[in-house]
Design a protein around this motif. Structure first.
Motif, PDB file in Angstrom:
ATOM      1  N   PHE A 117      -6.277  -3.051  -0.638  1.00 15.10           N
ATOM      2  CA  PHE A 117      -6.989  -3.037  -1.526  1.00 15.10           C
ATOM      3  C   PHE A 117      -7.072  -3.804  -2.717  1.00 15.10           C
ATOM      4  CE2 PHE A 117      -6.971   1.497   0.187  1.00 15.10           C
ATOM      5  CZ  PHE A 117      -8.365   1.873  -0.018  1.00 15.10           C
ATOM      6  N   LEU A 118      -8.105  -4.783  -3.188  1.00 11.69           N
ATOM      7  CA  LEU A 118      -7.946  -5.558  -4.361  1.00 11.69           C
ATOM      8  C   LEU A 118      -7.589  -4.939  -5.072  1.00 11.69           C
ATOM      9  CD1 LEU A 118     -11.045  -6.950  -3.251  1.00 11.69           C
ATOM     10  CD2 LEU A 118      -9.096  -7.638  -3.157  1.00 11.69           C
ATOM     11  N   PRO A 119      -6.866  -5.765  -6.357  1.00 12.66           N
ATOM     12  CA  PRO A 119      -6.346  -4.752  -7.406  1.00 12.66           C
ATOM     13  C   PRO A 119      -7.288  -3.567  -8.308  1.00 12.66           C
ATOM     14  CG  PRO A 119      -5.192  -7.041  -7.542  1.00 12.66           C
ATOM     15  CD  PRO A 119      -6.387  -6.977  -6.210  1.00 12.66           C
ATOM     16  N   GLN A 139       0.752  -1.262  -0.098  1.00 16.08           N
ATOM     17  CA  GLN A 139       0.256  -0.060   0.008  1.00 16.08           C
ATOM     18  C   GLN A 139       0.159   1.085   0.075  1.00 16.08           C
ATOM     19  OE1 GLN A 139      -3.723  -0.419  -0.388  1.00 16.08           O
ATOM     20  NE2 GLN A 139      -2.949  -2.498  -0.615  1.00 16.08           N
ATOM     21  N   LEU A 140       2.758   1.225   1.185  1.00 17.75           N
ATOM     22  CA  LEU A 140       3.338   2.423   0.494  1.00 17.75           C
ATOM     23  C   LEU A 140       2.983   2.997  -0.722  1.00 17.75           C
ATOM     24  CD1 LEU A 140       5.375   1.711   2.828  1.00 17.75           C
ATOM     25  CD2 LEU A 140       4.182   2.964   3.648  1.00 17.75           C
ATOM     26  N   PRO A 141       3.581   2.343  -1.651  1.00 21.65           N
ATOM     27  CA  PRO A 141       3.604   2.917  -3.225  1.00 21.65           C
ATOM     28  C   PRO A 141       2.312   3.436  -3.566  1.00 21.65           C
ATOM     29  CG  PRO A 141       4.373   0.764  -3.256  1.00 21.65           C
ATOM     30  CD  PRO A 141       4.222   1.193  -2.114  1.00 21.65           C
ATOM     31  N   LYS A 142       1.363   3.456  -3.424  1.00 21.65           N
ATOM     32  CA  LYS A 142       0.037   3.596  -3.850  1.00 21.65           C
ATOM     33  C   LYS A 142      -0.256   4.989  -3.092  1.00 21.65           C
ATOM     34  CE  LYS A 142      -3.474   0.467  -5.078  1.00 21.65           C
ATOM     35  NZ  LYS A 142      -4.427  -0.018  -5.018  1.00 21.65           N
ATOM     36  N   LEU A 143      -0.217   5.035  -1.622  1.00 22.01           N
ATOM     37  CA  LEU A 143      -0.084   6.147  -0.605  1.00 22.01           C
ATOM     38  C   LEU A 143       0.785   7.400  -1.260  1.00 22.01           C
ATOM     39  CD1 LEU A 143      -0.621   4.480   2.289  1.00 22.01           C
ATOM     40  CD2 LEU A 143      -2.128   5.645   1.395  1.00 22.01           C
TER      41      LEU A 143
END
Length: 110
Positions: A83-85, A1-5
């Protein structure tokens, strides 16, 4: 989740959005710094060994947990687990909260 955040942070930070990652265990600083470097994270990470911050907001349950807090300190969104893809509610939540702010507070220029 970190790259998405991190992506959300770089997209919205100029409009007043902040990200703070909270690590609850006694992870060594060297390991945290390696994670920051590997993932190219631009937002701050808090080592919450005493669980002061997580306790303040009642954060518990499966990790990761994503919490969006508005400018008044009120929890407005919580998501437990990853989160799901193809699924990611954060942009929708952030956009809604930014619409609630006066333009000057959201970093917008007239």
């Amino acid at each position: 989740q970190l790259p998405k955040l991190n992506k959300h942070y770089t997209t919205y930070r100029d409009r007043g959005f902040e990200v703070l990652s909270i690590i609850l265990n006694n992870a060594p600083a060297q390991r945290i710094n390696k994670l920051i470097e590997e993932k190219k994270l631009e937002f701050p990470i808090l080592l919450d060994d005493e669980e002061d911050v997580s306790g303040l907001y009642g954060l518990e349950g499966p990790i990761p947990v994503i919490v969006v807090i508005d400018v008044n300190g009120i929890v407005r969104f919580t998501h437990f687990g990853g989160f799901l893809p193809g699924e990611d509610e954060i942009p929708y939540v952030v956009e809604e909260l930014l619409r609630e702010l006066p333009k000057e507070a959201a970093g917008k220029k007239e």
